[in-house]
Enzyme design. Structure first.
Site, short mmCIF file in Angstrom:
data_model
loop_
_atom_site.label_atom_id
_atom_site.label_comp_id
_atom_site.label_asym_id
_atom_site.label_seq_id
_atom_site.Cartn_x
_atom_site.Cartn_y
_atom_site.Cartn_z
N ASP A 1 35.57 -86.99 21.84
CA ASP A 1 36.89 -87.29 21.94
C ASP A 1 37.31 -88.75 21.68
O ASP A 1 36.21 -89.63 21.29
CB ASP A 1 37.61 -86.51 22.90
CG ASP A 1 37.39 -87.10 24.51
OD1 ASP A 1 36.65 -88.33 24.42
OD2 ASP A 1 37.85 -86.59 25.37
N ASP B 1 41.35 -82.48 30.76
CA ASP B 1 41.15 -84.11 30.50
C ASP B 1 42.31 -84.98 30.27
O ASP B 1 43.36 -84.48 30.04
CB ASP B 1 40.33 -84.14 29.38
CG ASP B 1 38.98 -83.44 29.50
OD1 ASP B 1 38.25 -83.25 30.47
OD2 ASP B 1 38.55 -83.00 28.26
N TYR C 1 44.36 -72.89 23.13
CA TYR C 1 44.63 -74.46 22.96
C TYR C 1 44.86 -74.55 21.51
O TYR C 1 44.59 -73.80 20.63
CB TYR C 1 43.12 -75.03 23.20
CG TYR C 1 42.69 -75.12 24.75
CD1 TYR C 1 43.35 -75.93 25.43
CD2 TYR C 1 41.98 -74.13 24.96
CE1 TYR C 1 42.60 -76.04 26.84
CE2 TYR C 1 41.43 -73.78 26.42
CZ TYR C 1 41.89 -74.93 27.38
OH TYR C 1 41.20 -74.97 28.74
N ARG D 1 36.32 -79.87 23.24
CA ARG D 1 35.58 -81.23 22.88
C ARG D 1 34.26 -80.63 22.42
O ARG D 1 33.84 -81.11 21.29
CB ARG D 1 35.30 -82.30 23.70
CG ARG D 1 36.67 -82.88 24.52
CD ARG D 1 36.34 -84.01 25.43
NE ARG D 1 35.94 -83.31 26.86
CZ ARG D 1 35.12 -83.83 27.47
NH1 ARG D 1 34.24 -85.02 27.16
NH2 ARG D 1 34.99 -83.21 28.56
#
Length: 239
Positions: free
Chosen positions: A90, A48, A76, A182
């Protein structure tokens, strides 16, 4: 380097860039350097715009390896704000609801995170690239239309809390292809009874490729402009 036969580039995607922006930059610099009108360039796994970190970019015949490369396990580092939700899960959209966080403790978070390891079901975000009858879900969501996506099975190998505060946690997640961090932030917030949304995300590993192995966009650009380039024998490009 032989970009037509195929090269695999490891890039640290900057904040605010789409994955396509990175591919476009690489393709543009290569086209100018090699005086080519067309050259295959693709990436192995979307990030993203609000995320940073490992992007694997393939050129030429190496694009045939994209499916193989994007199947690698991902790692992550995610920062999740507790006590509020957003439609996109987000910072792309504004906060739409707030919740109490007085009950949030380190022990509660650690116990909750244990429920998110192994095979889990996850409903992708409405603001995602999933397609509904040929249309990207995010396009429908941004038009204010209702988006209903089916849950997907995925695997969370590891989830570890790195930092704790009653209104924010930082977690390390090791997961399979197709995991939306997310959506994980949303689900963790729901399980905690506080709501939650992602405020920052960095992909630190894809397969065996660590972010420490990656070059910045500027470094990749300079590499392409200065490196010695090989051409297949069946091309007539000027060297």
């Amino acid at each position: 380097m032989n970009f037509i036969e195929g090269e695999i580039l490891y890039i640290d995607k900057p904040l605010g860039w789409t994955s396509f922006d990175v591919v476009k930059r690489v393709r543009g610099v290569l086209a100018r350097r090699m005086k080519l009108k067309k050259l295959k360039v693709g990436h192995a796994g979307t990030l993203d715009p609000l995320a940073t970190g490992v992007m694997i970019v393939c050129t030429g015949r190496a694009t045939k390896r994209i499916d193989e490369l994007q199947n690698g396990v991902k790692e992550y580092i995610a920062t999740i704000a507790l006590g509020a939700t957003t439609p996109s899960f987000d910072l792309e959209t504004e906060i739409d609801a707030t919740y109490p966080t007085d009950h949030i403790t380190r022990e509660l978070v650690e116990d909750t995170l244990r429920n998110f390891t192994g095979r889990i079901e996850q409903i992708p975000p409405a603001y995602s690239a999933c397609k509904i009858e040929g249309v990207r879900a995010y396009e429908l969501a941004r038009q204010g239309e209702e988006v209903n996506l089916k849950p997907k099975i995925l695997v969370i190998d590891e989830i570890e809390m790195l930092e704790f505060a009653p209104t924010q946690i930082v977690v390390r997640v090791v997961c399979s292809k197709g995991t939306y961090i997310r959506a994980l932030a949303r689900d963790i917030g729901t399980a905690l009874g506080s709501g939650g949304h992602l405020t920052s995300l960095r992909r630190t590993r894809v397969g065996d490729v660590s972010v420490d192995n990656c070059l910045t966009v500027e470094q990749i650009t300079e590499l392409i402009r200065t490196v010695e380039i090989e051409y297949p024998q069946d091309t007539c490009q000027n060297k």
